[in-house]
Structure formats: C-alpha cells, structure tokens
Design an enzyme around this catalytic site. Structure first.
Site, PDB file in Angstrom:
ATOM      1  CE1 TYR A 109       6.265   0.921   7.272  1.00  0.00           C
ATOM      2  CE2 TYR A 109       6.209  -1.426   7.731  1.00  0.00           C
ATOM      3  CZ  TYR A 109       5.294  -0.206   7.471  1.00  0.00           C
ATOM      4  OH  TYR A 109       4.101  -0.160   7.601  1.00  0.00           O
ATOM      5  CB  SER A 141       3.567  -2.325  10.770  1.00  0.00           C
ATOM      6  OG  SER A 141       3.584  -3.366   9.568  1.00  0.00           O
TER       7      SER A 141
HETATM    8  N1  LIG Z   1      -1.142  -0.566   3.770  1.00  0.00           N
HETATM    9  C1  LIG Z   1      -0.718  -1.289   4.752  1.00  0.00           C
HETATM   10  O1  LIG Z   1      -0.894  -2.430   4.756  1.00  0.00           O
HETATM   11  C2  LIG Z   1      -0.112  -0.966   5.997  1.00  0.00           C
HETATM   12  C3  LIG Z   1       0.193  -1.673   6.916  1.00  0.00           C
HETATM   13  C4  LIG Z   1       0.867  -1.512   8.316  1.00  0.00           C
HETATM   14  C5  LIG Z   1       0.946  -0.377   8.592  1.00  0.00           C
HETATM   15  N2  LIG Z   1       0.690   0.721   7.507  1.00  0.00           N
HETATM   16  C6  LIG Z   1       1.047   2.060   7.850  1.00  0.00           C
HETATM   17  O2  LIG Z   1      -0.095   3.058   7.834  1.00  0.00           O
HETATM   18  C7  LIG Z   1       0.198   4.233   7.372  1.00  0.00           C
HETATM   19  C8  LIG Z   1      -0.635   4.835   6.217  1.00  0.00           C
HETATM   20  O3  LIG Z   1      -0.104   3.864   5.031  1.00  0.00           O
HETATM   21  P1  LIG Z   1      -1.003   3.665   4.009  1.00  0.00           P
HETATM   22  O4  LIG Z   1      -0.958   2.187   3.449  1.00  0.00           O
HETATM   23  O5  LIG Z   1      -2.084   4.643   3.938  1.00  0.00           O
HETATM   24  O6  LIG Z   1      -0.024   4.325   2.663  1.00  0.00           O
HETATM   25  P2  LIG Z   1      -0.291   5.579   1.405  1.00  0.00           P
HETATM   26  O7  LIG Z   1       0.927   5.735   0.703  1.00  0.00           O
HETATM   27  O8  LIG Z   1      -1.574   5.416   0.797  1.00  0.00           O
HETATM   28  O9  LIG Z   1      -0.629   6.994   2.652  1.00  0.00           O
HETATM   29  C9  LIG Z   1       0.532   7.421   3.315  1.00  0.00           C
HETATM   30  C10 LIG Z   1       0.661   9.026   3.053  1.00  0.00           C
HETATM   31  O10 LIG Z   1       1.812   9.550   3.710  1.00  0.00           O
HETATM   32  C11 LIG Z   1       2.287  10.402   3.095  1.00  0.00           C
HETATM   33  N3  LIG Z   1       3.762  10.611   3.553  1.00  0.00           N
HETATM   34  C12 LIG Z   1       4.677  10.034   3.246  1.00  0.00           C
HETATM   35  N4  LIG Z   1       6.022  10.723   3.805  1.00  0.00           N
HETATM   36  C13 LIG Z   1       5.616  11.818   4.382  1.00  0.00           C
HETATM   37  C14 LIG Z   1       6.196  12.926   4.848  1.00  0.00           C
HETATM   38  N5  LIG Z   1       7.450  12.931   4.876  1.00  0.00           N
HETATM   39  N6  LIG Z   1       5.642  14.040   5.223  1.00  0.00           N
HETATM   40  C15 LIG Z   1       4.134  13.921   4.929  1.00  0.00           C
HETATM   41  N7  LIG Z   1       3.446  13.072   4.425  1.00  0.00           N
HETATM   42  C16 LIG Z   1       4.107  11.849   3.861  1.00  0.00           C
HETATM   43  C17 LIG Z   1       2.158  10.028   1.782  1.00  0.00           C
HETATM   44  O11 LIG Z   1       2.371  11.227   0.841  1.00  0.00           O
HETATM   45  C18 LIG Z   1       1.087   9.262   1.568  1.00  0.00           C
HETATM   46  O12 LIG Z   1      -0.278  10.223   1.053  1.00  0.00           O
HETATM   47  C19 LIG Z   1       1.818   4.142   7.182  1.00  0.00           C
HETATM   48  O13 LIG Z   1       2.359   4.669   8.658  1.00  0.00           O
HETATM   49  C20 LIG Z   1       1.938   2.927   6.957  1.00  0.00           C
HETATM   50  O14 LIG Z   1       3.251   2.530   7.213  1.00  0.00           O
HETATM   51  C21 LIG Z   1       0.135   0.553   6.330  1.00  0.00           C
END
Ligand SMILES: NC(=O)c1ccc[n+]([C@@H]2O[C@H](COP(=O)([O-])OP(=O)(O)OC[C@H]3O[C@@H](n4cnc5c(N)ncnc54)[C@H](O)[C@@H]3O)[C@@H](O)[C@H]2O)c1
Length: 270
Positions: free
Chosen positions: A161, A148
């Site tokens: 985070y 991120s």
């Molecule tokens: N959305 C953003 O702006 C953003 C920005 C930077 C990084 N990210 C990263 O992208 C990745 C995806 O995030 P997203 O935005 O799609 O979030 P999201 O919440 O839509 O999806 C993330 C998924 O991970 C699953 N998860 C969480 N903990 C878990 C565990 N212990 N075991 C198995 N599954 C687990 C959740 O149930 C969820 O379905 C993450 O690593 C997040 O940190 C997202």
C-alpha cells in the site's frame, strides 16, 4: 467564492467513503460528475444522491477499463476538467507474509490505474488546451491523486500500500511538469485516518470484498488510540473534511499550485 458550473469531473471510487463525499462536494459546487466504482450497488445510491451526476461501474484494474471510463465521461458529460484518482483499498501484512498477488494488487489500483486514466485523458487535454490557447483563452484543468501518510511516513504492515501510494506522488510531480503547458494543476492529497470502512477497528470480522477476495481491513485498536491521542487535533477526520482538501485542488483557489502534496490528517503522522 467559486463555482464549478460547466465543469466536468471524474471521481473514481465514488460509491462510498471519501470518494462519495468528494463527488458530493463537486456536485454541490456545480460540476457534472461522472462517478465510478467497482461496486454497482453503492454506486447507484451515490448517483441518486448527486444531482446531475452520471455513473460508470467497473474495475479500474482491468487494463481496458480506464480508457472506456474516460471516453464515456467525455461522450456523456461533454468534456473533462477535473480528475480525482481516489479509488483504493488496503491489503495489509508484514513483508514476509505479503504475497506477490497482494503486493501487485496494491500497485495495480494505486498507481497503474491512475497512470492509465491520465494517459487515456491526455489526447483530450492536449487538444482542448491547444484549441483554447489558439482562441486566446486559458482554462485550468485539475488532477488530484489520493495518497496517504502511509506513503510519506511509512506504515508497518503496508509495504504494498505505501509503495503504491508513494508512487502516485512521483506520478503527480511528473505530470505537473508535463501538463503545466496545458494549464493542468496536478496535485496530491495525503490522508491520515479518515472515518471509513478502511480504518475500522481490526477484528476477525473487519473484512471487505474486493473482486471476490475477502480482505481483512482495519487498524489495530491500540495503534488507533495511540496515533489519535498523539495527533494535534486528537481525532480521526470525517469524509467531508477529507473532501474539503480535495475540493481546494479542484477549484480556482488552487490555480497557481501544482506538483504539491497536501497532507490532510489533523496533524497526525505515523
Ligand atoms: N480512510 C482513510 O483513513 C484513508 C487514509 C489514507 C488514504 N486513503 C485513501 O483514500 C481513498 C478512498 O478510501 P476510503 O477510505 O474512502 O475507502 P472506501 O473503501 O470507503 O472507498 C473506496 C472505494 O474505492 C472502490 N474501489 C476499490 N477498488 C476499485 C477498483 N479496482 N475499481 C473501482 N473502484 C474501486 C471501492 O469499491 C470503494 O467504494 C483510497 O485511495 C484510500 O487508500 C484513505
């Protein structure tokens, strides 16, 4: 331009959001995809939508689960060529209000789980690459770790985070060095703001349930407006756009790229 037919991919956190879009694009490119998520309901829906996929619900922070997930992927889908360490969530607070449990939870999901998955996959990757080399073949395998701009830029309220997401860059660069001899490309994609539940406007109601914990997620509306306005493309990204950057690193297009961090943020920085 390329096909991932006959490739087996494992995508964590594939029940919703970016992970689901990644799994969809890998499936559309021909890969057989093992989908993992903590939440069985969204996971089952995702699996229905992706032809030829399999699913394995479970908590990646359970120390025994990453090995089970890797073993099941190889047993059910017949190999392991692409690993996308995507699962994650935010659990924010300013440093002095961050508990040990909260900080540790961010390290457990963002760095310890990817480490355990890669360690579990190591014997298969080494043995398969050695066999291929003995047969005079070179097959690239792919690891993509999700990070991120909170890690690369820092983000107030995200000590845990951003630490976990920064650690995954160290793991990426180290594994690129350890696994280059096995023709594994190990790269990271760092997202800016991507439209998922994690960046909804922060309110009293913007909460997610993670293992029975109600966790407040979201970004303050003022911050959302300011960073979006200041970013070159002037908007948050879609999950499909996010998945596209990951697909590049899963494809033969990136066979000569390893140990890199690609920022996919529309030019946004915090
Ligand atoms: N959305 C953003 O702006 C953003 C920005 C930077 C990084 N990210 C990263 O992208 C990745 C995806 O995030 P997203 O935005 O799609 O979030 P999201 O919440 O839509 O999806 C993330 C998924 O991970 C699953 N998860 C969480 N903990 C878990 C565990 N212990 N075991 C198995 N599954 C687990 C959740 O149930 C969820 O379905 C993450 O690593 C997040 O940190 C997202």
């Amino acid at each position: 331009m390329f096909s991932l037919k006959s490739k087996v991919a494992l995508v964590t956190g594939a029940g919703r959001g970016i992970g689901r879009a990644i799994a969809q694009q890998l499936g559309a490119a021909g890969a057989a995809v093992m989908l993992n998520d903590l939440d069985a309901g969204p996971l089952a829906e995702a699996q229905k939508a992706i032809a030829g996929s399999a699913q394995c619900a479970g908590d990646l922070t359970d120390p025994a689960f990453p090995q089970q997930l890797v073993d099941r992927t190889i047993a059910e889908l017949g190999g392991l060529d692409i690993i996308v360490n995507n699962a994650g969530y935010t659990w924010d607070n300013i440093l002095q209000k961050t508990t040990d449990e909260q900080f540790q939870a961010m390290l457990d999901i963002h760095i310890v789980a990817p480490f355990r998955i890669l360690r579990a996959a190591a014997p298969y990757i080494r043995d398969t690459a050695k066999r291929e080399a003995a047969e005079g073949r070179r097959a690239h395998r792919k690891v993509v770790n999700i990070t991120s701009i909170s890690a690369t830029d820092g983000a107030a309220g995200q000590a845990g985070y951003s630490s976990g997401k920064a650690a995954v860059i160290g793991l990426t660069r180290t594994m690129a060095k350890e696994w280059g001899r096995y023709n594994v490309n190990v790269n990271a994609v760092g997202f800016g703001l991507i439209e998922t539940r994690l960046i909804q406007p922060l309110t009293a109601e913007s909460k997610i349930d993670v293992k029975g914990h109600e966790i407040r997620v979201g970004v303050q509306q003022g911050l959302l407006d300011t960073v979006i306005a200041a970013s070159p493309l002037g908007r948050a990204g879609t999950v499909e756009e996010a998945a596209g950057a990951v697909l590049f690193f899963c494809s033969p297009l990136s066979d000569f790229v390893t140990g890199e961090v690609l920022i996919c943020s529309g030019g946004m920085h915090f």
